[in-house]
Design a protein around this motif. Sequence first.
Motif, PDB file in Angstrom:
ATOM      1  N   LEU A 140       0.838  -1.203   0.000  1.00 34.58           N
ATOM      2  CA  LEU A 140       0.000   0.000   0.000  1.00 34.58           C
ATOM      3  C   LEU A 140       0.874   1.254   0.000  1.00 34.58           C
ATOM      4  CD1 LEU A 140      -2.908   1.093   0.195  1.00 34.58           C
ATOM      5  CD2 LEU A 140      -2.721   0.919   2.692  1.00 34.58           C
ATOM      6  N   ASN A 141       1.971   1.193   0.739  1.00 34.85           N
ATOM      7  CA  ASN A 141       2.897   2.327   0.813  1.00 34.85           C
ATOM      8  C   ASN A 141       3.478   2.660  -0.563  1.00 34.85           C
ATOM      9  OD1 ASN A 141       4.265   4.137   2.817  1.00 34.85           O
ATOM     10  ND2 ASN A 141       6.104   3.244   1.900  1.00 34.85           N
ATOM     11  N   THR A 142       3.798   1.623  -1.331  1.00 38.82           N
ATOM     12  CA  THR A 142       4.340   1.819  -2.682  1.00 38.82           C
ATOM     13  C   THR A 142       3.307   2.476  -3.599  1.00 38.82           C
ATOM     14  OG1 THR A 142       5.780  -0.110  -2.428  1.00 38.82           O
ATOM     15  CG2 THR A 142       5.339   0.639  -4.668  1.00 38.82           C
ATOM     16  N   VAL A 143       2.081   2.006  -3.528  1.00 33.91           N
ATOM     17  CA  VAL A 143       1.009   2.548  -4.371  1.00 33.91           C
ATOM     18  C   VAL A 143       0.759   4.016  -4.050  1.00 33.91           C
ATOM     19  CG1 VAL A 143      -1.471   2.414  -4.849  1.00 33.91           C
ATOM     20  CG2 VAL A 143      -0.111   0.323  -4.740  1.00 33.91           C
ATOM     21  N   LEU A 144       0.833   4.372  -2.761  1.00 32.48           N
ATOM     22  CA  LEU A 144       0.489   5.733  -2.333  1.00 32.48           C
ATOM     23  C   LEU A 144       1.625   6.736  -2.514  1.00 32.48           C
ATOM     24  CD1 LEU A 144      -1.530   4.864   0.887  1.00 32.48           C
ATOM     25  CD2 LEU A 144      -2.431   5.927  -1.197  1.00 32.48           C
ATOM     26  N   LEU A 145       2.757   6.288  -3.036  1.00 34.10           N
ATOM     27  CA  LEU A 145       3.886   7.192  -3.246  1.00 34.10           C
ATOM     28  C   LEU A 145       3.490   8.392  -4.105  1.00 34.10           C
ATOM     29  CD1 LEU A 145       6.926   7.815  -2.980  1.00 34.10           C
ATOM     30  CD2 LEU A 145       7.297   6.390  -5.014  1.00 34.10           C
ATOM     31  N   LEU A 174       0.857   0.141  15.847  1.00 37.06           N
ATOM     32  CA  LEU A 174       1.819   0.788  14.950  1.00 37.06           C
ATOM     33  C   LEU A 174       2.353   2.055  15.606  1.00 37.06           C
ATOM     34  CD1 LEU A 174       0.064   0.351  11.482  1.00 37.06           C
ATOM     35  CD2 LEU A 174       1.955  -0.968  12.413  1.00 37.06           C
ATOM     36  N   ASP A 175       3.390   1.887  16.422  1.00 37.91           N
ATOM     37  CA  ASP A 175       3.969   3.054  17.100  1.00 37.91           C
ATOM     38  C   ASP A 175       4.812   3.867  16.112  1.00 37.91           C
ATOM     39  OD1 ASP A 175       6.260   1.533  16.758  1.00 37.91           O
ATOM     40  OD2 ASP A 175       6.374   0.913  18.849  1.00 37.91           O
ATOM     41  N   LYS A 176       5.382   4.953  16.598  1.00 42.03           N
ATOM     42  CA  LYS A 176       6.085   5.895  15.713  1.00 42.03           C
ATOM     43  C   LYS A 176       7.212   5.214  14.951  1.00 42.03           C
ATOM     44  CE  LYS A 176       8.212  10.489  15.710  1.00 42.03           C
ATOM     45  NZ  LYS A 176       8.590  11.662  16.535  1.00 42.03           N
ATOM     46  N   GLU A 177       7.985   4.404  15.645  1.00 42.08           N
ATOM     47  CA  GLU A 177       9.111   3.723  14.989  1.00 42.08           C
ATOM     48  C   GLU A 177       8.638   2.817  13.871  1.00 42.08           C
ATOM     49  OE1 GLU A 177      12.821   0.705  16.095  1.00 42.08           O
ATOM     50  OE2 GLU A 177      11.535   1.488  17.681  1.00 42.08           O
ATOM     51  N   THR A 178       7.582   2.053  14.128  1.00 38.69           N
ATOM     52  CA  THR A 178       7.054   1.148  13.105  1.00 38.69           C
ATOM     53  C   THR A 178       6.461   1.928  11.941  1.00 38.69           C
ATOM     54  OG1 THR A 178       6.514  -0.410  14.892  1.00 38.69           O
ATOM     55  CG2 THR A 178       5.563  -0.854  12.725  1.00 38.69           C
ATOM     56  N   ARG A 179       5.748   2.996  12.259  1.00 37.77           N
ATOM     57  CA  ARG A 179       5.116   3.806  11.200  1.00 37.77           C
ATOM     58  C   ARG A 179       6.139   4.450  10.268  1.00 37.77           C
ATOM     59  NH1 ARG A 179       2.036   5.781  15.607  1.00 37.77           N
ATOM     60  NH2 ARG A 179       3.035   7.846  15.457  1.00 37.77           N
ATOM     61  N   SER A 180       7.354   4.666  10.776  1.00 39.78           N
ATOM     62  CA  SER A 180       8.361   5.362   9.973  1.00 39.78           C
ATOM     63  C   SER A 180       8.716   4.620   8.689  1.00 39.78           C
ATOM     64  CB  SER A 180       9.639   5.578  10.803  1.00 39.78           C
ATOM     65  OG  SER A 180      10.238   4.331  11.133  1.00 39.78           O
ATOM     66  N   ALA A 181       8.445   3.318   8.644  1.00 40.34           N
ATOM     67  CA  ALA A 181       8.717   2.530   7.431  1.00 40.34           C
ATOM     68  C   ALA A 181       7.596   2.667   6.402  1.00 40.34           C
ATOM     69  CB  ALA A 181       8.919   1.067   7.801  1.00 40.34           C
ATOM     70  N   PHE A 182       6.493   3.312   6.796  1.00 37.78           N
ATOM     71  CA  PHE A 182       5.328   3.400   5.905  1.00 37.78           C
ATOM     72  C   PHE A 182       4.827   4.850   5.826  1.00 37.78           C
ATOM     73  CE2 PHE A 182       5.297  -0.661   8.275  1.00 37.78           C
ATOM     74  CZ  PHE A 182       5.536  -1.530   7.230  1.00 37.78           C
ATOM     75  N   LYS A 183       5.734   5.755   5.485  1.00 37.35           N
ATOM     76  CA  LYS A 183       5.425   7.186   5.541  1.00 37.35           C
ATOM     77  C   LYS A 183       4.287   7.593   4.609  1.00 37.35           C
ATOM     78  CE  LYS A 183      10.018   8.563   7.114  1.00 37.35           C
ATOM     79  NZ  LYS A 183      11.256   9.292   6.811  1.00 37.35           N
ATOM     80  N   VAL A 185       1.732   5.744   3.718  1.00 40.82           N
ATOM     81  CA  VAL A 185       0.470   5.286   4.308  1.00 40.82           C
ATOM     82  C   VAL A 185       0.072   6.205   5.459  1.00 40.82           C
ATOM     83  CG1 VAL A 185      -0.752   3.373   5.408  1.00 40.82           C
ATOM     84  CG2 VAL A 185       0.975   2.905   3.677  1.00 40.82           C
ATOM     85  N   VAL A 186       1.052   6.622   6.268  1.00 43.71           N
ATOM     86  CA  VAL A 186       0.763   7.510   7.396  1.00 43.71           C
ATOM     87  C   VAL A 186       0.191   8.837   6.888  1.00 43.71           C
ATOM     88  CG1 VAL A 186       1.759   8.799   9.324  1.00 43.71           C
ATOM     89  CG2 VAL A 186       2.523   6.464   8.865  1.00 43.71           C
TER      90      VAL A 186
END
Length: 409
Positions: A140-145, A174-183, A185-186
Amino acid sequence: MSPIGTIKSYPNNPRVAKAQIAAAYNGLEIDFEQFDLAKRTPEFFAKFPMGKVPVFESAEVNLTESSAIGYYAAALKPESGLLGKTPVDQALIMQWVFFAETELTTNSSGWLLPLRGITPYMKPNVDAATEKFKRALGALNTVLLTKTYLVGHEVTYADIAIVTALVPTFTLVLDKETRSAFKNVVRYFTTVTAKPLFSKFLGDVKLCETALKFTPPKKEKKETPKKETPKKEAAPKKEAAPKDDEEAEAKPAPKPKSKLDLLPPSNFVMDTWKREYSNNDTDVAMKWFWENFDSEGFSIWKVDYKYNDELTLTFMSNNLIGGFYARLERAHKYAFGSMLVRGKNNENTISGIFVIRGQEVPFEIYDAADYESYNFTKIEPSEYEAKKDEIYKFMAWDFEDCVDGKVFK
Protein backbone atom coordinates in the motif's frame (compact mmCIF):
# COMPACT_ATOMS: atom_id res chain seq x y z
CA MET A 1 -34.49 12.66 5.51
CA SER A 2 -35.40 9.41 7.22
CA PRO A 3 -32.57 6.87 7.86
CA ILE A 4 -32.06 4.14 5.27
CA GLY A 5 -31.92 1.51 8.00
CA THR A 6 -30.31 0.50 11.28
CA ILE A 7 -26.89 -0.99 12.01
CA LYS A 8 -26.55 -3.10 15.15
CA SER A 9 -23.12 -3.70 16.71
CA TYR A 10 -20.91 -3.03 19.70
CA PRO A 11 -19.78 0.62 20.22
CA ASN A 12 -16.80 2.21 18.43
CA ASN A 13 -16.60 -0.48 15.78
CA PRO A 14 -14.67 0.89 12.74
CA ARG A 15 -16.55 -1.58 10.55
CA VAL A 16 -19.77 0.24 11.39
CA ALA A 17 -18.13 3.55 10.49
CA LYS A 18 -17.44 2.16 7.01
CA ALA A 19 -21.17 2.20 6.17
CA GLN A 20 -21.90 5.39 8.11
CA ILE A 21 -19.21 7.33 6.23
CA ALA A 22 -20.36 5.97 2.86
CA ALA A 23 -23.95 6.98 3.65
CA ALA A 24 -22.88 10.43 4.80
CA TYR A 25 -20.98 11.07 1.54
CA ASN A 26 -24.25 10.34 -0.24
CA GLY A 27 -26.21 12.65 2.05
CA LEU A 28 -27.91 9.72 3.76
CA GLU A 29 -28.19 8.57 7.38
CA ILE A 30 -28.03 5.19 9.09
CA ASP A 31 -29.31 4.67 12.63
CA PHE A 32 -27.03 2.87 15.06
CA GLU A 33 -28.24 0.55 17.81
CA GLN A 34 -25.90 -0.90 20.42
CA PHE A 35 -26.33 -4.66 20.45
CA ASP A 36 -25.61 -7.19 23.17
CA LEU A 37 -24.50 -10.49 21.60
CA ALA A 38 -25.66 -12.33 24.72
CA LYS A 39 -29.23 -11.38 23.84
CA ARG A 40 -29.41 -12.90 20.37
CA THR A 41 -32.83 -14.40 19.85
CA PRO A 42 -34.11 -17.11 17.48
CA GLU A 43 -35.59 -14.27 15.41
CA PHE A 44 -32.12 -12.68 15.14
CA PHE A 45 -30.56 -15.95 13.94
CA ALA A 46 -33.41 -16.40 11.47
CA LYS A 47 -32.41 -13.09 9.85
CA PHE A 48 -28.66 -13.45 10.36
CA PRO A 49 -27.69 -17.16 10.60
CA MET A 50 -24.00 -16.50 11.33
CA GLY A 51 -24.96 -14.51 14.43
CA LYS A 52 -22.16 -11.96 13.95
CA VAL A 53 -22.25 -8.15 14.04
CA PRO A 54 -22.45 -5.62 12.51
CA VAL A 55 -25.79 -6.34 10.88
CA PHE A 56 -28.04 -4.01 8.90
CA GLU A 57 -31.85 -4.00 8.98
CA SER A 58 -34.16 -2.04 6.69
CA ALA A 59 -37.48 -2.34 4.90
CA GLU A 60 -35.54 -3.11 1.72
CA VAL A 61 -32.95 -5.63 2.85
CA ASN A 62 -31.22 -7.28 5.81
CA LEU A 63 -27.44 -7.51 5.44
CA THR A 64 -24.40 -8.92 7.21
CA GLU A 65 -20.70 -8.26 6.45
CA SER A 66 -19.58 -4.67 6.88
CA SER A 67 -18.25 -4.35 3.32
CA ALA A 68 -21.63 -5.34 1.90
CA ILE A 69 -23.43 -2.89 4.20
CA GLY A 70 -21.04 -0.11 3.19
CA TYR A 71 -21.41 -1.01 -0.49
CA TYR A 72 -25.20 -0.77 -0.22
CA ALA A 73 -24.94 2.71 1.33
CA ALA A 74 -22.49 3.80 -1.37
CA ALA A 75 -24.61 2.37 -4.20
CA LEU A 76 -27.83 4.17 -3.26
CA LYS A 77 -26.64 7.26 -5.17
CA PRO A 78 -24.65 6.06 -8.20
CA GLU A 79 -24.12 9.63 -9.38
CA SER A 80 -21.98 10.42 -6.32
CA GLY A 81 -19.03 8.49 -7.75
CA LEU A 82 -18.27 6.65 -4.49
CA LEU A 83 -18.24 3.39 -6.44
CA GLY A 84 -16.59 4.88 -9.53
CA LYS A 85 -18.02 6.19 -12.77
CA THR A 86 -16.24 3.94 -15.24
CA PRO A 87 -15.80 0.15 -15.32
CA VAL A 88 -12.06 0.63 -14.70
CA ASP A 89 -12.60 2.77 -11.60
CA GLN A 90 -15.30 0.42 -10.33
CA ALA A 91 -12.96 -2.56 -10.67
CA LEU A 92 -10.12 -0.71 -8.92
CA ILE A 93 -12.39 0.28 -6.06
CA MET A 94 -13.53 -3.32 -5.53
CA GLN A 95 -9.89 -4.43 -5.70
CA TRP A 96 -9.12 -2.22 -2.69
CA VAL A 97 -12.25 -3.30 -0.82
CA PHE A 98 -11.16 -6.94 -1.14
CA PHE A 99 -7.60 -5.96 -0.20
CA ALA A 100 -8.91 -4.32 2.98
CA GLU A 101 -10.75 -7.50 3.95
CA THR A 102 -8.24 -10.20 3.02
CA GLU A 103 -4.89 -8.48 3.59
CA LEU A 104 -5.58 -5.86 6.27
CA THR A 105 -8.55 -6.90 8.42
CA THR A 106 -7.80 -10.64 8.45
CA ASN A 107 -4.15 -10.17 9.41
CA SER A 108 -4.72 -7.30 11.84
CA SER A 109 -7.23 -9.53 13.65
CA GLY A 110 -4.65 -12.31 13.83
CA TRP A 111 -2.23 -9.79 15.32
CA LEU A 112 -4.50 -7.84 17.68
CA LEU A 113 -7.09 -10.26 19.04
CA PRO A 114 -4.54 -12.42 20.94
CA LEU A 115 -2.85 -9.29 22.34
CA ARG A 116 -6.21 -8.11 23.64
CA GLY A 117 -6.97 -11.49 25.21
CA ILE A 118 -9.93 -12.13 22.90
CA THR A 119 -8.38 -15.24 21.32
CA PRO A 120 -5.58 -17.52 22.63
CA TYR A 121 -2.06 -16.14 22.23
CA MET A 122 0.15 -18.38 20.09
CA LYS A 123 3.34 -16.53 19.26
CA PRO A 124 4.09 -18.10 15.83
CA ASN A 125 0.53 -17.31 14.68
CA VAL A 126 0.75 -13.72 15.92
CA ASP A 127 4.19 -13.26 14.34
CA ALA A 128 2.95 -14.63 11.01
CA ALA A 129 -0.12 -12.35 11.02
CA THR A 130 2.09 -9.37 11.91
CA GLU A 131 4.46 -10.02 9.03
CA LYS A 132 1.61 -10.51 6.56
CA PHE A 133 0.01 -7.26 7.69
CA LYS A 134 3.28 -5.34 7.32
CA ARG A 135 3.82 -6.87 3.88
CA ALA A 136 0.37 -5.60 2.84
CA LEU A 137 1.16 -2.20 4.35
CA GLY A 138 4.39 -2.11 2.33
CA ALA A 139 2.47 -2.75 -0.89
CA LEU A 140 0.00 0.00 0.00
CA ASN A 141 2.90 2.33 0.81
CA THR A 142 4.34 1.82 -2.68
CA VAL A 143 1.01 2.55 -4.37
CA LEU A 144 0.49 5.73 -2.33
CA LEU A 145 3.89 7.19 -3.25
CA THR A 146 2.26 9.24 -6.03
CA LYS A 147 -1.37 9.25 -4.89
CA THR A 148 -3.53 11.24 -2.51
CA TYR A 149 -6.48 8.87 -2.90
CA LEU A 150 -6.50 5.30 -4.11
CA VAL A 151 -8.77 5.75 -7.13
CA GLY A 152 -9.05 9.09 -8.89
CA HIS A 153 -8.73 12.48 -7.21
CA GLU A 154 -11.39 12.32 -4.53
CA VAL A 155 -12.62 10.02 -1.78
CA THR A 156 -14.22 6.79 -2.99
CA TYR A 157 -15.47 3.69 -1.25
CA ALA A 158 -11.94 2.27 -1.68
CA ASP A 159 -10.56 4.90 0.71
CA ILE A 160 -13.40 4.35 3.17
CA ALA A 161 -12.75 0.58 3.23
CA ILE A 162 -8.96 0.88 3.56
CA VAL A 163 -8.88 3.65 6.19
CA THR A 164 -11.47 2.03 8.48
CA ALA A 165 -9.53 -1.26 8.21
CA LEU A 166 -6.34 0.53 9.31
CA VAL A 167 -7.80 2.19 12.42
CA PRO A 168 -7.21 -0.68 14.92
CA THR A 169 -3.52 -1.13 14.08
CA PHE A 170 -2.77 2.60 13.79
CA THR A 171 -4.22 3.18 17.25
CA LEU A 172 -2.98 0.04 19.07
CA VAL A 173 0.26 -1.38 17.67
CA LEU A 174 1.82 0.79 14.95
CA ASP A 175 3.97 3.05 17.10
CA LYS A 176 6.09 5.89 15.71
CA GLU A 177 9.11 3.72 14.99
CA THR A 178 7.05 1.15 13.10
CA ARG A 179 5.12 3.81 11.20
CA SER A 180 8.36 5.36 9.97
CA ALA A 181 8.72 2.53 7.43
CA PHE A 182 5.33 3.40 5.91
CA LYS A 183 5.43 7.19 5.54
CA ASN A 184 3.13 7.31 2.52
CA VAL A 185 0.47 5.29 4.31
CA VAL A 186 0.76 7.51 7.40
CA ARG A 187 0.32 10.65 5.27
CA TYR A 188 -2.69 9.12 3.55
CA PHE A 189 -4.26 7.85 6.79
CA THR A 190 -3.91 11.13 8.67
CA THR A 191 -5.17 13.12 5.66
CA VAL A 192 -8.28 11.04 5.19
CA THR A 193 -9.19 10.55 8.87
CA ALA A 194 -9.03 14.35 9.33
CA LYS A 195 -11.83 14.87 6.81
CA PRO A 196 -15.08 15.99 8.51
CA LEU A 197 -17.21 12.98 7.56
CA PHE A 198 -14.49 10.55 8.66
CA SER A 199 -13.83 12.30 11.98
CA LYS A 200 -17.58 12.50 12.60
CA PHE A 201 -17.83 8.71 12.83
CA LEU A 202 -14.26 7.68 13.73
CA GLY A 203 -13.71 10.46 16.25
CA ASP A 204 -10.31 12.02 16.87
CA VAL A 205 -8.02 9.17 15.85
CA LYS A 206 -4.95 9.17 18.14
CA LEU A 207 -1.94 7.44 16.61
CA CYS A 208 -0.31 4.75 18.74
CA GLU A 209 2.49 5.91 21.04
CA THR A 210 3.26 2.68 22.89
CA ALA A 211 2.54 -0.56 21.07
CA LEU A 212 0.22 -3.04 22.77
CA LYS A 213 2.17 -6.12 23.86
CA PHE A 214 1.20 -9.55 25.08
CA THR A 215 1.13 -9.94 28.85
CA PRO A 216 0.87 -13.54 30.06
CA PRO A 217 -2.00 -13.91 32.53
CA LYS A 218 -0.93 -14.14 36.15
CA LYS A 219 -1.76 -17.37 37.89
CA GLU A 220 -3.95 -16.85 40.90
CA LYS A 221 -2.72 -18.50 44.05
CA LYS A 222 -5.31 -20.76 45.51
CA GLU A 223 -5.77 -20.16 49.20
CA THR A 224 -6.07 -23.33 51.18
CA PRO A 225 -8.66 -22.90 53.89
CA LYS A 226 -7.34 -23.31 57.42
CA LYS A 227 -8.46 -26.46 59.09
CA GLU A 228 -10.27 -25.88 62.34
CA THR A 229 -8.91 -27.87 65.24
CA PRO A 230 -11.85 -29.65 66.82
CA LYS A 231 -12.28 -29.40 70.56
CA LYS A 232 -11.41 -32.49 72.50
CA GLU A 233 -14.48 -34.43 73.40
CA ALA A 234 -15.12 -37.70 75.04
CA ALA A 235 -13.96 -40.50 72.83
CA PRO A 236 -16.93 -41.69 70.80
CA LYS A 237 -17.76 -45.29 70.42
CA LYS A 238 -16.00 -46.89 67.50
CA GLU A 239 -18.29 -47.40 64.54
CA ALA A 240 -18.38 -50.64 62.73
CA ALA A 241 -15.97 -50.79 59.79
CA PRO A 242 -17.70 -50.12 56.46
CA LYS A 243 -18.61 -53.07 54.38
CA ASP A 244 -16.64 -53.86 51.26
CA ASP A 245 -19.35 -52.57 48.92
CA GLU A 246 -19.50 -49.27 50.87
CA GLU A 247 -15.74 -48.83 50.49
CA ALA A 248 -15.99 -49.47 46.77
CA GLU A 249 -18.65 -46.80 46.53
CA ALA A 250 -16.57 -44.22 48.43
CA LYS A 251 -13.39 -44.83 46.41
CA PRO A 252 -14.05 -44.98 42.67
CA ALA A 253 -11.66 -47.07 40.64
CA PRO A 254 -8.73 -45.03 39.33
CA LYS A 255 -8.85 -44.13 35.64
CA PRO A 256 -6.50 -46.22 33.50
CA LYS A 257 -3.26 -44.33 32.81
CA SER A 258 -1.64 -43.83 29.44
CA LYS A 259 1.38 -46.06 28.84
CA LEU A 260 3.33 -42.83 28.50
CA ASP A 261 2.70 -42.05 32.17
CA LEU A 262 4.60 -45.22 33.08
CA LEU A 263 7.82 -44.07 31.35
CA PRO A 264 10.79 -43.10 33.56
CA PRO A 265 10.68 -39.44 34.68
CA SER A 266 12.34 -36.89 32.39
CA ASN A 267 13.96 -33.53 33.16
CA PHE A 268 12.43 -32.20 29.92
CA VAL A 269 8.95 -31.01 30.98
CA MET A 270 6.54 -30.60 28.07
CA ASP A 271 4.46 -27.87 29.72
CA THR A 272 7.60 -25.84 30.45
CA TRP A 273 8.69 -26.15 26.82
CA LYS A 274 5.27 -25.01 25.62
CA ARG A 275 5.47 -21.91 27.83
CA GLU A 276 8.98 -21.14 26.59
CA TYR A 277 7.79 -21.42 22.98
CA SER A 278 4.65 -19.33 23.51
CA ASN A 279 6.22 -16.50 25.50
CA ASN A 280 9.60 -16.02 23.82
CA ASP A 281 11.09 -15.36 20.41
CA THR A 282 11.77 -18.60 18.59
CA ASP A 283 15.56 -18.29 18.78
CA VAL A 284 15.36 -17.95 22.59
CA ALA A 285 12.87 -20.82 22.85
CA MET A 286 14.94 -23.13 20.64
CA LYS A 287 18.11 -22.40 22.63
CA TRP A 288 16.21 -23.56 25.74
CA PHE A 289 14.89 -26.57 23.81
CA TRP A 290 18.29 -27.92 22.80
CA GLU A 291 19.79 -27.22 26.22
CA ASN A 292 17.05 -29.20 27.96
CA PHE A 293 15.84 -31.79 25.44
CA ASP A 294 15.90 -35.39 26.65
CA SER A 295 16.41 -37.66 23.63
CA GLU A 296 15.78 -40.78 25.72
CA GLY A 297 12.45 -39.63 27.14
CA PHE A 298 11.23 -37.83 24.02
CA SER A 299 11.52 -38.09 20.24
CA ILE A 300 11.33 -35.69 17.29
CA TRP A 301 9.33 -36.51 14.16
CA LYS A 302 9.06 -35.01 10.67
CA VAL A 303 5.41 -35.10 9.61
CA ASP A 304 4.26 -34.92 5.98
CA TYR A 305 0.76 -34.98 4.53
CA LYS A 306 0.46 -37.94 2.16
CA TYR A 307 -1.79 -36.30 -0.42
CA ASN A 308 -0.15 -32.94 -1.12
CA ASP A 309 -0.91 -33.31 -4.83
CA GLU A 310 -4.62 -33.11 -4.01
CA LEU A 311 -4.45 -29.84 -2.04
CA THR A 312 -6.09 -26.76 -3.56
CA LEU A 313 -6.58 -23.44 -1.71
CA THR A 314 -4.07 -22.70 1.06
CA PHE A 315 -6.73 -21.78 3.62
CA MET A 316 -8.37 -25.17 3.04
CA SER A 317 -5.01 -26.87 3.60
CA ASN A 318 -4.68 -24.99 6.89
CA ASN A 319 -8.16 -26.15 7.84
CA LEU A 320 -6.99 -29.75 7.31
CA ILE A 321 -4.27 -29.19 9.91
CA GLY A 322 -6.87 -27.78 12.31
CA GLY A 323 -9.08 -30.82 11.74
CA PHE A 324 -6.19 -33.16 12.50
CA TYR A 325 -5.35 -31.28 15.70
CA ALA A 326 -8.98 -31.40 16.81
CA ARG A 327 -8.76 -35.19 16.86
CA LEU A 328 -5.61 -35.23 19.01
CA GLU A 329 -7.33 -34.09 22.21
CA ARG A 330 -5.81 -36.91 24.29
CA ALA A 331 -2.28 -36.09 23.08
CA HIS A 332 -1.98 -32.54 24.47
CA LYS A 333 -0.13 -33.76 27.55
CA TYR A 334 2.38 -35.76 25.53
CA ALA A 335 3.01 -33.90 22.26
CA PHE A 336 3.85 -30.58 20.67
CA GLY A 337 3.66 -29.84 16.95
CA SER A 338 4.21 -27.07 14.41
CA MET A 339 2.63 -27.78 11.03
CA LEU A 340 2.92 -25.42 8.06
CA VAL A 341 1.22 -24.79 4.74
CA ARG A 342 3.87 -23.91 2.14
CA GLY A 343 3.39 -22.78 -1.44
CA LYS A 344 0.42 -21.11 -3.10
CA ASN A 345 -3.16 -21.87 -4.11
CA ASN A 346 -3.38 -25.14 -6.06
CA GLU A 347 0.31 -25.81 -5.47
CA ASN A 348 1.00 -26.23 -1.77
CA THR A 349 2.12 -28.77 0.81
CA ILE A 350 1.50 -29.60 4.48
CA SER A 351 4.47 -30.60 6.62
CA GLY A 352 5.91 -29.99 10.06
CA ILE A 353 7.65 -31.18 13.21
CA PHE A 354 6.23 -33.04 16.23
CA VAL A 355 7.93 -33.57 19.60
CA ILE A 356 6.47 -36.64 21.31
CA ARG A 357 6.87 -38.34 24.71
CA GLY A 358 8.57 -41.68 24.30
CA GLN A 359 10.23 -43.25 21.26
CA GLU A 360 7.17 -44.35 19.29
CA VAL A 361 4.06 -42.65 17.93
CA PRO A 362 1.66 -43.31 20.82
CA PHE A 363 -1.93 -44.53 20.79
CA GLU A 364 -3.10 -41.00 21.63
CA ILE A 365 -1.91 -39.94 18.16
CA TYR A 366 -2.22 -42.99 15.93
CA ASP A 367 -5.80 -43.57 17.11
CA ALA A 368 -6.87 -40.22 15.55
CA ALA A 369 -9.06 -40.58 12.48
CA ASP A 370 -6.73 -38.45 10.30
CA TYR A 371 -3.49 -40.13 11.37
CA GLU A 372 -3.38 -42.36 8.28
CA SER A 373 -3.24 -39.25 6.08
CA TYR A 374 0.22 -38.35 7.44
CA ASN A 375 3.70 -39.89 7.35
CA PHE A 376 5.50 -39.68 10.70
CA THR A 377 9.26 -40.09 10.16
CA LYS A 378 11.45 -40.24 13.26
CA ILE A 379 14.51 -37.98 13.37
CA GLU A 380 17.19 -39.95 15.18
CA PRO A 381 19.45 -38.23 17.77
CA SER A 382 22.41 -38.76 15.44
CA GLU A 383 20.61 -36.54 12.88
CA TYR A 384 19.78 -33.66 15.24
CA GLU A 385 22.85 -31.58 14.45
CA ALA A 386 22.35 -31.86 10.69
CA LYS A 387 18.64 -31.10 10.93
CA LYS A 388 18.73 -28.33 13.57
CA ASP A 389 18.24 -25.59 10.97
CA GLU A 390 15.27 -27.36 9.36
CA ILE A 391 13.66 -27.99 12.78
CA TYR A 392 14.18 -24.32 13.69
CA LYS A 393 12.51 -23.16 10.47
CA PHE A 394 9.44 -25.30 11.16
CA MET A 395 9.24 -23.95 14.71
CA ALA A 396 9.76 -20.32 13.58
CA TRP A 397 7.64 -20.54 10.41
CA ASP A 398 10.76 -19.24 8.68
CA PHE A 399 10.40 -20.72 5.19
CA GLU A 400 10.06 -18.17 2.37
CA ASP A 401 7.09 -20.03 0.90
CA CYS A 402 5.28 -20.43 4.25
CA VAL A 403 1.76 -19.02 3.92
CA ASP A 404 0.04 -20.36 7.04
CA GLY A 405 0.20 -22.95 9.76
CA LYS A 406 -0.95 -24.10 13.18
CA VAL A 407 0.74 -25.06 16.44
CA PHE A 408 -0.39 -28.04 18.49
CA LYS A 409 0.05 -27.40 22.20
